[in-house]
Design an enzyme around this catalytic site. Structure first.
Site, PDB file in Angstrom:
ATOM      1  N   HIS A 182       3.125   8.166  11.349  1.00 45.00           N
ATOM      2  CA  HIS A 182       2.219   7.890  10.247  1.00 45.00           C
ATOM      3  C   HIS A 182       2.674   8.528   8.944  1.00 45.00           C
ATOM      4  N   GLU A 229       5.502   9.086   8.146  1.00 45.96           N
ATOM      5  CA  GLU A 229       6.661   8.275   7.782  1.00 45.96           C
ATOM      6  C   GLU A 229       6.266   7.091   6.892  1.00 45.96           C
ATOM      7  N   HIS A 279      -4.607   6.438  14.874  1.00 45.47           N
ATOM      8  CA  HIS A 279      -5.137   5.112  14.535  1.00 45.47           C
ATOM      9  C   HIS A 279      -4.175   4.005  14.971  1.00 45.47           C
ATOM     10  N   HIS A 280      -2.967   4.388  15.356  1.00 48.87           N
ATOM     11  CA  HIS A 280      -2.064   3.389  15.935  1.00 48.87           C
ATOM     12  C   HIS A 280      -2.314   3.221  17.431  1.00 48.87           C
ATOM     13  N   THR A 283      -6.145   7.205  -2.362  1.00 50.27           N
ATOM     14  CA  THR A 283      -5.330   6.054  -2.741  1.00 50.27           C
ATOM     15  C   THR A 283      -6.058   5.228  -3.792  1.00 50.27           C
ATOM     16  N   SER A 304      20.357  13.781   8.512  1.00 51.89           N
ATOM     17  CA  SER A 304      20.600  13.328   7.150  1.00 51.89           C
ATOM     18  C   SER A 304      19.340  13.442   6.296  1.00 51.89           C
ATOM     19  N   SER A 305      18.221  12.945   6.822  1.00 52.78           N
ATOM     20  CA  SER A 305      16.985  12.975   6.036  1.00 52.78           C
ATOM     21  C   SER A 305      16.533  14.390   5.754  1.00 52.78           C
ATOM     22  N   ARG A 315       1.917  -9.864  18.252  1.00 48.47           N
ATOM     23  CA  ARG A 315       3.204  -9.643  17.604  1.00 48.47           C
ATOM     24  C   ARG A 315       4.278  -9.502  18.684  1.00 48.47           C
ATOM     25  N   TRP A 366      10.537  -0.987  17.157  1.00 48.33           N
ATOM     26  CA  TRP A 366      10.968   0.194  16.386  1.00 48.33           C
ATOM     27  C   TRP A 366      10.152   1.412  16.784  1.00 48.33           C
ATOM     28  N   TYR A 377       3.964   6.951   4.759  1.00 53.82           N
ATOM     29  CA  TYR A 377       3.728   7.418   3.395  1.00 53.82           C
ATOM     30  C   TYR A 377       5.023   7.859   2.740  1.00 53.82           C
ATOM     31  N   SER A 399       4.144   4.960 -11.564  1.00 56.78           N
ATOM     32  CA  SER A 399       3.407   5.771 -12.520  1.00 56.78           C
ATOM     33  C   SER A 399       4.226   6.070 -13.776  1.00 56.78           C
ATOM     34  N   LYS A 412      -5.609   6.551  -7.197  1.00 53.55           N
ATOM     35  CA  LYS A 412      -4.352   6.160  -7.824  1.00 53.55           C
ATOM     36  C   LYS A 412      -4.433   4.752  -8.403  1.00 53.55           C
ATOM     37  N   ASP A 416      22.711  19.082 -11.709  1.00 54.25           N
ATOM     38  CA  ASP A 416      23.014  18.246 -10.550  1.00 54.25           C
ATOM     39  C   ASP A 416      21.957  18.552  -9.514  1.00 54.25           C
ATOM     40  N   HIS A 472      15.513  -4.993  13.287  1.00 55.31           N
ATOM     41  CA  HIS A 472      14.954  -5.303  11.956  1.00 55.31           C
ATOM     42  C   HIS A 472      14.053  -4.160  11.485  1.00 55.31           C
TER      43      HIS A 472
HETATM   44  C1  HEA Z   1      10.454  -1.841   4.800  1.00 52.99           C
HETATM   45  C2  HEA Z   1      10.363  -2.449   5.844  1.00 52.99           C
HETATM   46  C3  HEA Z   1      10.417  -3.928   6.068  1.00 52.99           C
HETATM   47  C4  HEA Z   1      10.824  -4.971   5.266  1.00 52.99           C
HETATM   48  C5  HEA Z   1      11.345  -4.913   3.862  1.00 52.99           C
HETATM   49  C6  HEA Z   1      10.649  -6.161   6.034  1.00 52.99           C
HETATM   50  C7  HEA Z   1      10.968  -7.444   5.570  1.00 52.99           C
HETATM   51  C8  HEA Z   1      10.742  -8.609   6.285  1.00 52.99           C
HETATM   52  N1  HEA Z   1      10.184  -8.722   7.527  1.00 52.99           N
HETATM   53 FE1  HEA Z   1       9.678  -7.180   8.728  1.00 52.99          FE
HETATM   54  N2  HEA Z   1       9.169  -5.622   9.929  1.00 52.99           N
HETATM   55  C9  HEA Z   1       9.218  -4.296   9.617  1.00 52.99           C
HETATM   56  C10 HEA Z   1       9.563  -3.758   8.397  1.00 52.99           C
HETATM   57  C11 HEA Z   1      10.019  -4.504   7.322  1.00 52.99           C
HETATM   58  N3  HEA Z   1      10.155  -5.859   7.279  1.00 52.99           N
HETATM   59  C12 HEA Z   1       8.818  -3.499  10.737  1.00 52.99           C
HETATM   60  C13 HEA Z   1       8.728  -1.973  10.794  1.00 52.99           C
HETATM   61  C14 HEA Z   1       8.528  -4.395  11.764  1.00 52.99           C
HETATM   62  C15 HEA Z   1       8.025  -4.075  13.169  1.00 52.99           C
HETATM   63  C16 HEA Z   1       9.140  -4.148  14.139  1.00 52.99           C
HETATM   64  C17 HEA Z   1       8.635  -4.007  15.538  1.00 52.99           C
HETATM   65  O1  HEA Z   1       7.711  -4.742  15.925  1.00 52.99           O
HETATM   66  O2  HEA Z   1       9.151  -3.148  16.246  1.00 52.99           O
HETATM   67  C18 HEA Z   1       8.748  -5.718  11.221  1.00 52.99           C
HETATM   68  C19 HEA Z   1       8.525  -6.900  11.939  1.00 52.99           C
HETATM   69  C20 HEA Z   1       8.630  -8.176  11.401  1.00 52.99           C
HETATM   70  C21 HEA Z   1       8.166  -9.353  12.057  1.00 52.99           C
HETATM   71  C22 HEA Z   1       7.447  -9.420  13.394  1.00 52.99           C
HETATM   72  C23 HEA Z   1       8.403  -9.554  14.485  1.00 52.99           C
HETATM   73  C24 HEA Z   1       7.710  -9.563  15.800  1.00 52.99           C
HETATM   74  O3  HEA Z   1       6.620  -9.023  15.940  1.00 52.99           O
HETATM   75  O4  HEA Z   1       8.307 -10.132  16.709  1.00 52.99           O
HETATM   76  C25 HEA Z   1       8.459 -10.411  11.217  1.00 52.99           C
HETATM   77  C26 HEA Z   1       8.145 -11.807  11.526  1.00 52.99           C
HETATM   78  O5  HEA Z   1       8.105 -12.618  10.709  1.00 52.99           O
HETATM   79  C27 HEA Z   1       9.100  -9.856  10.045  1.00 52.99           C
HETATM   80  C28 HEA Z   1       9.552 -10.594   8.968  1.00 52.99           C
HETATM   81  C29 HEA Z   1      10.092 -10.028   7.819  1.00 52.99           C
HETATM   82  C30 HEA Z   1      10.627 -10.823   6.730  1.00 52.99           C
HETATM   83  C31 HEA Z   1      10.704 -12.322   6.674  1.00 52.99           C
HETATM   84  C32 HEA Z   1      11.044  -9.921   5.772  1.00 52.99           C
HETATM   85  C33 HEA Z   1      11.692 -10.261   4.455  1.00 52.99           C
HETATM   86  O6  HEA Z   1      11.040  -9.577   3.425  1.00 52.99           O
HETATM   87  C34 HEA Z   1      13.147  -9.934   4.476  1.00 52.99           C
HETATM   88  C35 HEA Z   1      13.832 -10.509   3.263  1.00 52.99           C
HETATM   89  C36 HEA Z   1      15.242 -10.087   3.085  1.00 52.99           C
HETATM   90  C37 HEA Z   1      16.323 -10.848   3.378  1.00 52.99           C
HETATM   91  C38 HEA Z   1      16.197 -12.164   4.006  1.00 52.99           C
HETATM   92  C39 HEA Z   1      17.682 -10.348   3.147  1.00 52.99           C
HETATM   93  C40 HEA Z   1      18.374 -10.902   1.947  1.00 52.99           C
HETATM   94  C41 HEA Z   1      19.048 -12.218   2.056  1.00 52.99           C
HETATM   95  C42 HEA Z   1      20.179 -12.525   2.724  1.00 52.99           C
HETATM   96  C43 HEA Z   1      20.882 -11.614   3.620  1.00 52.99           C
HETATM   97  C44 HEA Z   1      20.750 -13.863   2.620  1.00 52.99           C
HETATM   98  C45 HEA Z   1      20.458 -14.693   3.787  1.00 52.99           C
HETATM   99  C46 HEA Z   1      19.226 -15.443   3.529  1.00 52.99           C
HETATM  100  C47 HEA Z   1      18.865 -16.562   4.182  1.00 52.99           C
HETATM  101  C48 HEA Z   1      19.635 -17.064   5.355  1.00 52.99           C
HETATM  102  C49 HEA Z   1      17.633 -17.316   3.777  1.00 52.99           C
HETATM  103  N4  HEA Z   1       9.179  -8.497  10.191  1.00 52.99           N
HETATM  104  C1  HEA Z   2       4.114   1.954   3.276  1.00 58.40           C
HETATM  105  C2  HEA Z   2       3.615   1.913   4.405  1.00 58.40           C
HETATM  106  C3  HEA Z   2       2.155   1.949   4.765  1.00 58.40           C
HETATM  107  C4  HEA Z   2       1.053   2.336   4.033  1.00 58.40           C
HETATM  108  C5  HEA Z   2       0.990   2.879   2.640  1.00 58.40           C
HETATM  109  C6  HEA Z   2      -0.070   2.153   4.906  1.00 58.40           C
HETATM  110  C7  HEA Z   2      -1.382   2.452   4.533  1.00 58.40           C
HETATM  111  C8  HEA Z   2      -2.466   2.420   5.388  1.00 58.40           C
HETATM  112  N1  HEA Z   2      -2.467   1.992   6.686  1.00 58.40           N
HETATM  113 FE1  HEA Z   2      -0.870   1.210   7.675  1.00 58.40          FE
HETATM  114  N2  HEA Z   2       0.768   0.719   8.754  1.00 58.40           N
HETATM  115  C9  HEA Z   2       2.068   0.693   8.325  1.00 58.40           C
HETATM  116  C10 HEA Z   2       2.503   1.045   7.068  1.00 58.40           C
HETATM  117  C11 HEA Z   2       1.680   1.528   6.059  1.00 58.40           C
HETATM  118  N3  HEA Z   2       0.322   1.657   6.119  1.00 58.40           N
HETATM  119  C12 HEA Z   2       2.954   0.233   9.351  1.00 58.40           C
HETATM  120  C13 HEA Z   2       4.465   0.077   9.253  1.00 58.40           C
HETATM  121  C14 HEA Z   2       2.147  -0.033  10.458  1.00 58.40           C
HETATM  122  C15 HEA Z   2       2.545  -0.627  11.815  1.00 58.40           C
HETATM  123  C16 HEA Z   2       3.376   0.220  12.665  1.00 58.40           C
HETATM  124  C17 HEA Z   2       3.709  -0.520  13.925  1.00 58.40           C
HETATM  125  O1  HEA Z   2       2.852  -0.580  14.813  1.00 58.40           O
HETATM  126  O2  HEA Z   2       4.827  -1.082  14.016  1.00 58.40           O
HETATM  127  C18 HEA Z   2       0.789   0.302  10.057  1.00 58.40           C
HETATM  128  C19 HEA Z   2      -0.308   0.208  10.905  1.00 58.40           C
HETATM  129  C20 HEA Z   2      -1.569   0.672  10.590  1.00 58.40           C
HETATM  130  C21 HEA Z   2      -2.617   0.821  11.551  1.00 58.40           C
HETATM  131  C22 HEA Z   2      -2.523   0.539  13.059  1.00 58.40           C
HETATM  132  C23 HEA Z   2      -2.864  -0.867  13.339  1.00 58.40           C
HETATM  133  C24 HEA Z   2      -2.649  -1.211  14.763  1.00 58.40           C
HETATM  134  O3  HEA Z   2      -1.521  -1.107  15.256  1.00 58.40           O
HETATM  135  O4  HEA Z   2      -3.630  -1.595  15.394  1.00 58.40           O
HETATM  136  C25 HEA Z   2      -3.717   1.295  10.858  1.00 58.40           C
HETATM  137  C26 HEA Z   2      -5.031   1.598  11.479  1.00 58.40           C
HETATM  138  O5  HEA Z   2      -5.785   2.328  11.010  1.00 58.40           O
HETATM  139  C27 HEA Z   2      -3.311   1.445   9.475  1.00 58.40           C
HETATM  140  C28 HEA Z   2      -4.130   1.904   8.455  1.00 58.40           C
HETATM  141  C29 HEA Z   2      -3.710   2.172   7.164  1.00 58.40           C
HETATM  142  C30 HEA Z   2      -4.586   2.707   6.131  1.00 58.40           C
HETATM  143  C31 HEA Z   2      -6.039   3.007   6.260  1.00 58.40           C
HETATM  144  C32 HEA Z   2      -3.789   2.867   5.028  1.00 58.40           C
HETATM  145  C33 HEA Z   2      -4.258   3.441   3.707  1.00 58.40           C
HETATM  146  O6  HEA Z   2      -3.327   4.371   3.214  1.00 58.40           O
HETATM  147  C34 HEA Z   2      -4.495   2.373   2.679  1.00 58.40           C
HETATM  148  C35 HEA Z   2      -5.275   2.912   1.503  1.00 58.40           C
HETATM  149  C36 HEA Z   2      -5.377   1.949   0.360  1.00 58.40           C
HETATM  150  C37 HEA Z   2      -6.448   1.224   0.014  1.00 58.40           C
HETATM  151  C38 HEA Z   2      -7.707   1.245   0.808  1.00 58.40           C
HETATM  152  C39 HEA Z   2      -6.409   0.297  -1.165  1.00 58.40           C
HETATM  153  C40 HEA Z   2      -6.710   0.906  -2.502  1.00 58.40           C
HETATM  154  C41 HEA Z   2      -8.011   1.610  -2.570  1.00 58.40           C
HETATM  155  C42 HEA Z   2      -9.032   1.272  -3.377  1.00 58.40           C
HETATM  156  C43 HEA Z   2      -8.954   0.149  -4.355  1.00 58.40           C
HETATM  157  C44 HEA Z   2     -10.219   2.152  -3.351  1.00 58.40           C
HETATM  158  C45 HEA Z   2     -11.483   1.587  -2.853  1.00 58.40           C
HETATM  159  C46 HEA Z   2     -11.393   1.010  -1.523  1.00 58.40           C
HETATM  160  C47 HEA Z   2     -12.326   1.120  -0.561  1.00 58.40           C
HETATM  161  C48 HEA Z   2     -13.379   2.143  -0.513  1.00 58.40           C
HETATM  162  C49 HEA Z   2     -12.295   0.117   0.564  1.00 58.40           C
HETATM  163  N4  HEA Z   2      -2.013   1.049   9.344  1.00 58.40           N
HETATM  164 CU   LIG Z   3      -0.542   4.951  10.294  1.00 55.08          CU
END
Ligand code: HEA
Ligand code: HEA
Ligand SMILES: [Cu+2]
Ligand code: CUA
Lengths: 374, 295, 527
Positions: free
Chosen positions: C255, C257, C304-305, C330, C171-172, C452, C143, C259, C270, C333, C107, C78
């Site tokens: 990380h 990634e 931070h992870h 951020t 590819s990327s 989790r 993942w 962004y 925007s 923005k 293009d 997933h």
């Molecule tokens: C862009 C990234 C993205 C997106 C969009 C989503 C979307 C969703 N994610 Fe997740 N998710 C991740 C990125 C993302 N996730 C990542 C990186 C992890 C961590 C993995 C890891 O721990 O290694 C994670 C982990 C994660 C967990 C934790 C699993 C665990 O720790 O064991 C859960 C649990 O609820 C969850 C739920 C969902 C759900 C309900 C959606 C929903 O938004 C999805 C909705 C979309 C659909 C459902 C598809 C469309 C519909 C159909 C195909 C028809 C069929 C529909 C029905 C049968 C109702 N995700």
């Molecule tokens: C699109 C993807 C995305 C984005 C944009 C971010 C944005 C941020 N993330 Fe997140 N992050 C993930 C995707 C993302 N993250 C994923 C997938 C994981 C889990 C990976 C895994 O373990 O599977 C993760 C996990 C993760 C962790 C690790 C947690 C853990 O495993 O224990 C941390 C810790 O610092 C973190 C921090 C942040 C911070 C500080 C931002 C900042 O960029 C956010 C900044 C934005 C704001 C703060 C809001 C707007 C700001 C204001 C309104 C201004 C004023 C605000 C203040 C002064 C408070 N993220």
């Molecule tokens: Cu990060």
């Protein structure tokens, strides 16, 4: 400044908490029972409220615009698209807020890292999927296994109160003492967490991480392994029993004696039946997670022992597999983990259970000799 | 295909899809070889898959590049198109730099953090409890668990073959530049001589590198299995060597094209790309020489 | 901005080729963009279906539907499929469609390579998904595939997984090189860097991030490959390596990634907010600098992870401070978007609804990110559902809503038809409610202590898990409506004018709808 915001946060949080923390619908972090966990809790509440406040301001402006400045209301668009003053302002103000958050956070972190001057050292080793606690000052140690029965997990029986959070041998520590934990792992990375202590630290194979805790209130505290460690990651609880010092001392004496008694057992003459009884217990706690209670395993990841050539024929190989493990697989070396008696028992059990009726028996002395030949 | 455009957008092309099938098949084959091999199964069919994939890849490379060369010689590429190629090649090289950065990062981390910790120094010094008797040294001629990872008897010093190799590669960077000047002056003989010299230097480098590996494996017991030193050593020098090989191939193709009369004094991007790549390979080597061999 | 289009030049061009070769052999950015978008949506459904399996198993405590090892495979696949298969390709698809039109280019700069970038993706995912059917099962280590669970203890299919990642990486990287070359080299005369639309800017920076970190990912999986198959000891202490080394290298990629998965959405939003506020974007320059700052900072926050792995105190503090700093750009923005809405003349068609929800919900996700960034607090949050809540708040209403907003915004341009507005609004509201129902309770679960990646949980987590699952099913089912709306729009509907949105700005709106197969063969003049 930092301390004040902290207090304010805790106070506001404290006022709202009682309403929130109703049984199953708990929505917030428990404040916990240690200084560390309470520091963390107040940090948590502080940041939470700061974020809520910023959110109210930002979303407030936004919703007001959404309501008032819509075309359907006949609002004409303005044309401004820049304002250096506000732009500088909303760069600097968040920065200042962040600095204010960073100060108490830094203090807490420094405190959490201070493992010096402990009263007691315990080595915690993560295994797939159980914990081992070694009291290095007192020369004994034991495993801590999940005790929730499979019937509950597979919904064939009602779930108990501490479903998935119960073990056979909890970690026992004295109240009010600084306990240093030396964390490591035997196979993959695990992570040892007790929320109420505010202690979470990864157990990394080949390295030792240090952390510490001091718990004043006796009681039983529960947590879980928090690093994905394979199949039974969700079934690897941490249970800690905090007892008053006197009780702890008595317990240590008991444990040391028990360890000695265990060593004596090796000398005893064992019968096949005695070994089978003990072996079944050992098998179900140590081996069944992978090889399954009925010995059928989960091929190809975990081979079946029922009918396996090694288990039914090749006795030296069987001893070797169990005592030395198979390098590079999940099959660990149980030699250092189990006593000679337990090893003998489990091997005997495997050779006679589930229709493997070889009638053969391995004695603790044989195991001892096998080990010392290496 | 309209030639009146300022920017040439090729019509359809079958090469990308062939390249996809080729790459996928090759890698699927490689993975199968490894997986079947490690499970003690027969790898014959996996090798077949791999060879089929490799053949498709070779066919694709000749076809695709041939296509590009023909278009280029037909004058379809505007100066703007040329700039696209330049950006493309520069960023590709940057991506290669980052690929090597991962391995250099691993080397630094092991040296500065992991090995000292295991040996009982620094922040996680207590780790040494698990590896009694292990002492941190670099180069790592003992490992925490010598049974699982038998250490090397000795490592390769910088001032023998590696120094010679450094001289060879640095010289070759000069010779390829001289060849480039020749091309710009439209002096074909000069190009041929200096480009050929570059390729000879490259082959010399590769031969010595092979010699060094044989020496390491047969006499020093320095292998991929001899702990983190062997791991980083072979990973860095190995990938570098592979890149030298690729660079040599590129230069050789350029030489062939020179003999065929391709390129002009002001339009010869293919040649330049190859020489950029060559300089990059050279710079990586300097990094290797300093961080793997000397320090 | 205005543009002069040489309509005469169009006459020389033939339209798309007929039959399957149109797609297999194409070099046309619009065809390739379409393929990316279709592929991405297919992967979204696949990854979403896996999420449905996860949510169904977590509906109640106890093991009901799947065994733990399969659950772990679902979680892993997933995450991988959503990140690499759904979000990234969707953004590349949008880039392919829009960048040339936005900068007045004929293009993409390297059209054949563009096609290759696309076709490698189905190839990579074929291999990845095929691991589900291999002996020993698919990757089951999350993942983030931490060693040694993914090396010494990984299933045999790990080697296939590694090569799949290599192919995705190639590819990327090629896709990103193409984007950069296009933006730097093919802008219409007069379009200086600081006149580029923000979507172009954010993609330029995203492409830079991609080229910088995808090779690092390739490097780390290559080290895994060597540890698994050739006896090296990068991630094994017995040979002097360190499992934590894996995490450092992985997160150096990981990380930036995250962004990569949000910056293009920032760009699209925007465009959308000014269009529907009928007011120019507030603070264009600071938007550009903010994205740049976020990208640069993203390289120095990776640990931070890893706050709980035992990073030395000094490192811990450094990474905490650096991470907190990201809130500043951020925030700039977010404030700019709000200031753009302020005193506008707003209407709320589907793209705007998604964009507004994006701003609110992404900010909530950002706030929880900031909480995670506070290292001592992260000791409690780490690897709990609080983290899951955080990243779904930035990814689902962030990345995914950003993509939906873009799709509705540009569908008229792509298809020549207006989509069904009332269905689209339904799609929005159901998604909005479902998504919050699914992911908001996860904050509570995490704070209450639910780890989790577990298939079964203690009884005190039961209630919120059920709520969350219901929300997830609702959100999932709603996405089928999106499929329906898009198909309906492609097949017909009200004809779209060249500029269907009153307040929209930019070269793409000077073209007729649907945009002709070849655009801007002669570059327009930008004043
Ligand atoms: C862009 C990234 C993205 C997106 C969009 C989503 C979307 C969703 N994610 Fe997740 N998710 C991740 C990125 C993302 N996730 C990542 C990186 C992890 C961590 C993995 C890891 O721990 O290694 C994670 C982990 C994660 C967990 C934790 C699993 C665990 O720790 O064991 C859960 C649990 O609820 C969850 C739920 C969902 C759900 C309900 C959606 C929903 O938004 C999805 C909705 C979309 C659909 C459902 C598809 C469309 C519909 C159909 C195909 C028809 C069929 C529909 C029905 C049968 C109702 N995700
Ligand atoms: C699109 C993807 C995305 C984005 C944009 C971010 C944005 C941020 N993330 Fe997140 N992050 C993930 C995707 C993302 N993250 C994923 C997938 C994981 C889990 C990976 C895994 O373990 O599977 C993760 C996990 C993760 C962790 C690790 C947690 C853990 O495993 O224990 C941390 C810790 O610092 C973190 C921090 C942040 C911070 C500080 C931002 C900042 O960029 C956010 C900044 C934005 C704001 C703060 C809001 C707007 C700001 C204001 C309104 C201004 C004023 C605000 C203040 C002064 C408070 N993220
Ligand atoms: Cu990060
Ligand atoms: Cu042990 Cu998870």
């Amino acid at each position: 400044m930092g301390v004040h915001t902290m207090r304010a946060g805790v106070l506001t949080g404290g006022l709202l908490l009682p309403a929130w923390s109703m049984a199953d619908w708990a929505v917030n972090m428990p404040p916990g029972v240690t200084g560390t966990s309470q520091d963390i809790f107040s940090l948590h509440m502080t940041i939470l409220w700061i974020c809520v406040a910023i959110g109210i301001v930002v979303f407030g402006v936004m919703f007001w615009s959404i309501l008032a400045h819509r075309k359907s209301e006949g609002h004409e668009p303005a044309h401004f698209h820049e304002n250096t003053t506000v732009e500088i302002l909303w760069t600097i103000v968040p920065f200042v807020i962040l600095v204010a958050m960073a100060i108490p956070a830094t203090a807490t972190l420094i405190d959490m890292y201070d493992t010096e001057e402990s009263d007691l050292d315990i080595r915690v080793t993560g295994y797939q999927w159980k914990w081992r606690y070694d009291y290095i000052n007192d020369d004994f140690g034991y495993f801590s296994n999940l005790t929730t029965p499979l019937d509950q997990i597979y919904n064939r029986a009602d779930k108990g109160e501490h479903y998935l959070l119960e073990v056979d041998n909890p970690l026992v520590i004295p109240a009010g003492k600084k306990v240093r934990l030396l964390l490591t792992a035997n196979d993959v990375i695990h992570s040892w967490w007790v929320p109420e202590f505010g202690v979470k630290k990864d157990a990394i194979p080949g390295f030792i991480n240090e952390t510490w805790t001091r718990v004043d209130e006796p009681g039983i505290y529960r947590g879980q392994c928090t690093e994905l460690c394979g199949r039974n990651h969700g079934f690897m609880p941490v249970v800690v029993k905090v007892v008053p010092q006197e009780e702890y001392d008595a317990w240590v004496v008991e444990q040391v004696a028990a360890a000695e008694a265990e060593r004596q057992l090796t000398q005893k003459d064992w019968t096949l039946d005695e070994l089978m009884v003990r072996g079944e217990q050992v098998y179900n706690t140590a081996c069944a997670a992978c090889h399954q209670p009925d010995g059928t395993g989960v091929p190809p990841a975990f081979p079946a022992l029922k009918g396996s050539a090694i288990v039914t024929e090749d006795m030296p190989a069987h001893l070797d597999r169990v005592i030395n493990g198979v390098a590079g697989t999940a099959m660990q070396a149980f030699g250092p983990q189990l006593s000679e008696v337990d090893l003998a028992a489990v091997i005997t059990y495997e050779r006679n259970a589930w229709g493997n009726n070889t009638g053969e028996m391995v004695t603790p002395m044989q195991v001892f000799e096998f080990k010392s030949q290496q | 295909m309209a030639t009146d455009q300022t920017y040439y957008v090729p019509a359809q092309s079958k090469w990308p899809i062939i390249a996809t099938v080729g790459l996928g098949t090759t890698l699927y084959g490689v993975a199968s070889i490894m997986v079947n091999g490690s499970q003690g199964e027969d790898t014959g069919s996996a090798w077949t898959v791999f060879f089929i994939g490799a053949l498709i890849m070779a066919y694709m490379l000749f076809g695709w590049f041939g296509n590009v060369i023909r278009e280029s010689r037909a004058g379809l590429y505007s100066p703007q198109m040329d700039r696209s190629f330049r950006w493309g090649m520069s960023w590709f090289i940057f991506s290669e730099v980052m690929f090597f950065a991962a391995f250099f990062g691993a080397l630094f981390y092991a040296r500065v953090f992991a090995v000292p910790w295991l040996g009982g120094e620094g922040d996680r010094a207590s780790s040494n409890m698990l590896w009694e008797g292990f002492q941190a040294t670099w180069p790592l001629i003992n490992t925490p668990d010598p049974e699982a990872f038998p250490p090397a008897k000795e490592v390769i010093g910088p001032w023998g073959l590696p120094l010679v190799n450094t001289i060879l590669l640095v010289t070759s960077s000069f010779t390829v530049t001289v060849a480039h000047h020749g091309l710009k002056q439209n002096n074909r003989t000069k190009v041929k001589i200096w480009l050929a010299a570059t390729i000879l230097l490259a082959l010399g480098f590769l031969a010595l590198q092979a010699e060094e590996y044989v020496h390491a494996y047969t006499e020093l017991d320095l292998t991929l299995q001899s702990g983190i030193y062997g791991s980083t050593f072979f990973m860095l020098t190995g990938f570098h060597g592979a890149h030298v090989l690729l660079g040599t191939l590129m230069l050789s193709i350029m030489l062939v094209r020179i003999f065929k009369g391709h390129f002009s004094a002001d339009k010869h991007f293919g040649f330049e790309a190859a020489s950029w790549y060559w300089h990059f390979v050279d710079v990586v080597w300097l990094g290797l020489f300093v961080f793997v061999y000397i320090l | 901005m205005s543009a002069v289009i040489d309509t005469h030049a169009q006459d020389h061009h033939h339209g798309p080729a007929k039959g399957i070769t149109r797609w297999l052999y194409t070099t046309n950015h619009k065809d390739i963009g379409t393929m990316y978008l279709v592929f991405s949506f297919a992967m979204f459904l696949l990854g979403g279906t896996m999420a449905m399996v996860i949510r169904a198993e977590l509906f109640q405590p106890g093991l009901q539907i799947v065994e733990p090892e399969f659950f772990n495979q679902m979680t892993t696949m997933h995450g991988l499929i959503m990140v690499f298969g759904a979000v990234m390709p969707a953004f590349v698809g949008l880039a392919n469609w829009m960048l040339p039109m936005m900068i007045g280019a004929p293009d993409m700069a390297l059209p054949r390579m563009n096609n290759w970038s696309f076709w490698l993706l189905p190839c990579a995912f074929l291999i990845l998904v095929s691991t589900l059917f291999m002996a020993g099962g698919a990757p089951n280590f999350g993942w983030t595939f931490y060693a040694p669970l993914s090396t010494t203890y990984g299933p045999p299919s790990t080697t296939f997984f590694i090569f799949a990642v290599h192919i995705m990486g190639i590819s990327s990287i090629m896709g990103a090189i193409n984007v950069i070359a296009t933006i730097l080299n093919l802008r219409a005369p007069g379009m200086t860097m600081m006149k580029m639309p923000l979507f172009v800017w954010t993609w330029l920076i995203t492409a830079f991030l991609l080229i910088a970190v995808m090779p690092v990912l390739a490097g780390v999986v290559t080290m895994m490959l060597m540890d698994i198959n050739f006896g090296t000891s990068f991630f094994n202490a017995a040979g002097g390596g360190d499992p934590v080394l894996f995490q450092h290298v992985f997160w150096f990629f990981g990380h930036p990634e995250v962004y990569i998965m949000i910056l293009p959405a920032f760009g699209a939003v925007s465009h959308i907010i000014p269009a529907f506020a009928r007011k120019p974007l507030f603070g264009y320059a600071s938007m550009v600098y903010a994205v740049g700052a976020i990208a640069l900072l993203s390289f120095v926050v990776w640990a931070h992870h890893m706050f709980t792995v035992g990073v030395p105190l000094a490192g811990e503090l450094f990474f905490m401070y650096a991470t907190m700093l990201i809130a500043v750009p951020t925030g700039v923005k977010v404030f700019n978007w709000v200031a753009t809405m302020f005193r506008g003349s707003m209407t709320f068609e589907a793209p705007m609804l998604f964009a507004v929800a994006f701003v609110i919900l992404f900010t909530i996700g950002g706030f929880s990110g900031l909480m995670l960034a506070i290292a001592p607090a992260d000791f409690q949050y780490h690897d709990t559902y609080f983290v899951v809540a955080h990243f779904h708040y930035v990814l689902v209403p962030g990345a995914i809503f950003g993509i939906f907003a873009s799709a509705y915004f540009w569908l008229p341009k792509w298809t020549g038809h207006m989509y069904d507005e009332s269905l689209a609004k339904t799609h929005f509201w159901l998604s909005f409610v479902g998504m919050n129902l699914a992911f908001f309770p996860m904050h509570f679960l995490g704070l209450a202590g639910m780890p989790r990646r577990i298939p079964d949980y203690a009884l005190q987590f039961a209630d919120f898990n059920m709520v969350s699952s219901i929300g997830a099913f609702m959100f999932g089912a709603t996405q089928l409506l999106f499929l329906f709306i898009v198909i309906k729009c492609v097949r017909g509907g009200e004809k779209a004018p060249a500029k269907p949105w009153e307040g929209a700005e930019g070269l793409e709106w000077t073209l007729p709808s649907p945009a002709p197969y070849h655009t801007f063969s002669t570059p327009p003049e930008v004043k």
